[in-house]
Design a protein around this motif. Structure first.
Motif, short mmCIF file in Angstrom:
data_model
loop_
_atom_site.label_atom_id
_atom_site.label_comp_id
_atom_site.label_asym_id
_atom_site.label_seq_id
_atom_site.Cartn_x
_atom_site.Cartn_y
_atom_site.Cartn_z
N THR A 225 52.99 0.70 -78.54
CA THR A 225 52.80 -0.21 -77.43
C THR A 225 53.65 -1.46 -77.59
O THR A 225 53.86 -1.93 -78.72
N PRO A 226 54.17 -2.01 -76.50
CA PRO A 226 54.92 -3.27 -76.61
C PRO A 226 53.96 -4.42 -76.92
O PRO A 226 52.76 -4.33 -76.67
N LEU A 227 54.52 -5.48 -77.47
CA LEU A 227 53.71 -6.67 -77.75
C LEU A 227 53.69 -7.54 -76.51
O LEU A 227 54.70 -8.12 -76.10
N LEU A 228 52.52 -7.62 -75.89
CA LEU A 228 52.26 -8.44 -74.71
C LEU A 228 51.06 -9.32 -75.02
O LEU A 228 50.34 -9.06 -75.98
N PRO A 229 50.81 -10.35 -74.23
CA PRO A 229 49.61 -11.16 -74.50
C PRO A 229 48.34 -10.33 -74.59
O PRO A 229 47.49 -10.58 -75.44
N GLU A 230 48.24 -9.29 -73.75
CA GLU A 230 47.02 -8.48 -73.75
C GLU A 230 47.00 -7.42 -74.86
O GLU A 230 45.95 -6.80 -75.09
N THR A 231 48.12 -7.19 -75.52
CA THR A 231 48.12 -6.21 -76.61
C THR A 231 48.14 -6.86 -78.00
O THR A 231 48.05 -6.17 -79.00
N ARG A 232 48.26 -8.17 -78.05
CA ARG A 232 48.23 -8.85 -79.35
C ARG A 232 46.84 -8.65 -79.98
O ARG A 232 45.83 -8.96 -79.38
N GLY A 233 46.81 -8.11 -81.18
CA GLY A 233 45.53 -7.84 -81.84
C GLY A 233 44.73 -6.73 -81.20
O GLY A 233 43.53 -6.60 -81.45
N ALA A 253 55.89 -0.21 -83.82
CA ALA A 253 56.05 -1.02 -82.60
C ALA A 253 56.24 -2.49 -82.96
O ALA A 253 57.35 -2.94 -83.21
N ARG A 254 55.16 -3.25 -82.98
CA ARG A 254 55.20 -4.65 -83.35
C ARG A 254 53.99 -4.93 -84.23
O ARG A 254 52.88 -4.47 -83.94
N GLY A 255 54.20 -5.68 -85.29
CA GLY A 255 53.12 -5.93 -86.24
C GLY A 255 51.92 -6.60 -85.63
O GLY A 255 50.77 -6.30 -85.98
N ALA A 256 52.14 -7.51 -84.68
CA ALA A 256 51.05 -8.30 -84.12
C ALA A 256 50.13 -7.50 -83.21
O ALA A 256 49.07 -7.99 -82.81
N VAL A 257 50.50 -6.25 -82.88
CA VAL A 257 49.60 -5.41 -82.09
C VAL A 257 48.36 -5.04 -82.92
O VAL A 257 47.29 -4.76 -82.37
N VAL A 258 48.50 -5.07 -84.23
CA VAL A 258 47.42 -4.71 -85.15
C VAL A 258 46.88 -5.95 -85.82
O VAL A 258 47.65 -6.85 -86.21
N VAL A 278 56.61 -2.22 -89.40
CA VAL A 278 56.52 -3.59 -88.90
C VAL A 278 55.21 -4.20 -89.37
O VAL A 278 54.22 -3.48 -89.54
N THR A 279 55.21 -5.48 -89.59
CA THR A 279 54.00 -6.19 -90.03
C THR A 279 53.94 -7.54 -89.32
O THR A 279 54.87 -7.95 -88.63
N GLU A 280 52.84 -8.23 -89.52
CA GLU A 280 52.67 -9.58 -88.99
C GLU A 280 52.15 -10.47 -90.11
O GLU A 280 51.01 -10.29 -90.56
#
Length: 343
Positions: A225-233, A253-258, A278-280
């Motif tokens: 999934t892309p990193l969007l405001p609604e997909t962060r975390g 994808a993007r670390g901040a999704v998790v 990827v990590t955050e």
């Protein structure tokens, strides 16, 4: 220049705009020669600063920019210096870093090599799904330590790839490519994507389910999934806690999704395994416990195009440039209205 716009005989004036490193990686001598066969290409070096006198001179009569990693933002000031500019061909994936609102306001056409970049990411994902299903990393470590094979007939039934359930989070370009690559294998594939209904999912050969059901049912979950405001975390403690014991989370994808803290707890407890390209944040601090985590595999954001795979990016960009110049339009256009859903 022949003709005054895209169509038969039109040779656009073009310039590469990206970092010198990106140009050296993606635009080798063969790619530059191929570009020169299509357009009147501005002399090197590439444009990596659009505010210089040389850049302003080059921009003054370009019709098209061939962009890449490190391209400066095409903001109002840059566009004012490029009154003829009408198209961007990007040799990488996301155009968010340099295609600005000013570009869309001008009505510029934009293409991206995201489809080409999705190929190695999907290949990496497939490889990790298969390797983690066979518990290759853990068993190789045991083999190294014991220097004996043991009794293979006592291999636990949790090991192996027959009949495993794989969950794909988001039918993005990469997610769809992973689904294609999974078809020859004996997996049950579930998909969570709020923009894909049951019939569309069936057309992809997968089952559409809710996010909670996907995590609860799957032996492996792959995040695209892309990193969007609604997909962060988006993937937090509850979802991670619902995964079956020994399940695998793969994130390319993007670390901040998790939720990184919740994932770290679950992995260090030995309850689930993780493959993280990827990590955050990226890169994790040197003392982060995941570095030494027995059940975590961290790779340095290498799933995307690297090495000889850069040639695929260049080839797609070349094809797009030729199509646009001929008047056929882009085969891989980036639409303003779809930009929010791209990685």
């Amino acid at each position: 220049m022949t003709g005054d716009g895209p169509g038969p005989g039109f040779r656009p004036r073009a310039a590469p705009a990206m970092s010198p490193d990106a140009a050296a990686a993606v635009l080798d001598a063969a790619a530059l020669d191929a570009l020169r066969a299509i357009c009147d290409l501005a002399p090197l070096p590439v444009l990596d600063d659009l505010t210089t006198a040389r850049a302003r001179s080059v921009l003054a009569d370009v019709d098209l920019l061939v962009t890449g990693w490190g391209c400066p933002p095409l903001d109002t000031a840059a566009l004012a210096a490029a009154p003829r500019l009408r198209a961007v061909v990007h040799t990488a994936g996301s155009v968010r870093g340099h295609v600005t609102e000013a570009c869309w306001e001008r009505g510029m056409e934009v293409s991206s090599s995201a489809a080409a970049n999705a190929v190695p990411v999907a290949e990496y994902t497939l490889g990790m799904i298969l390797l983690t299903g066979k518990h290759v990393r853990e068993r190789a470590r045991e083999y190294r330590d014991r220097r004996t094979r043991g009794n293979r007939l006592r291999t636990p039934v949790r090991v192996g790839n027959y009949g495993r359930t794989v969950g794909i989070v988001s039918a993005s370009l990469v997610g769809r490519r992973v689904i294609e690559l999974l078809r020859p294998h004996d997996f049950e594939v579930l998909l969570y994507d709020p923009y894909v209904d049951a019939d569309q999912a069936a057309g992809l050969g997968v089952e559409a389910v809710g996010l909670a059901e996907l995590f609860a049912r799957c032996d492996t979950v792959s995040v695209h999934t892309p990193l969007l405001p609604e997909t962060r975390g988006l993937i937090g403690r509850t979802l991670l806690g619902s995964m079956p014991d020994g399940a695998v989370l793969i994130n390319t994808a993007r670390g901040a999704v998790v939720d990184q803290a919740a994932l770290t707890e679950a992995v260090l407890a030995g309850r689930i395994r993780a493959v993280l390209d990827v990590t955050e944040p990226e890169v994790l601090p040197g003392d982060h416990p995941l570095w030494a985590g027995e059940h975590a595999l961290l790779t340095p954001h290498l799933a995307g195009s690297e090495g000889n795979e850069w040639r695929r990016l260049a080839e797609l960009a070349l094809a797009e440039t030729a199509r646009w110049a001929s008047g056929a339009g882009f085969h891989h256009p980036v639409r303003r209205e779809g930009l929010a859903f791209l990685a």
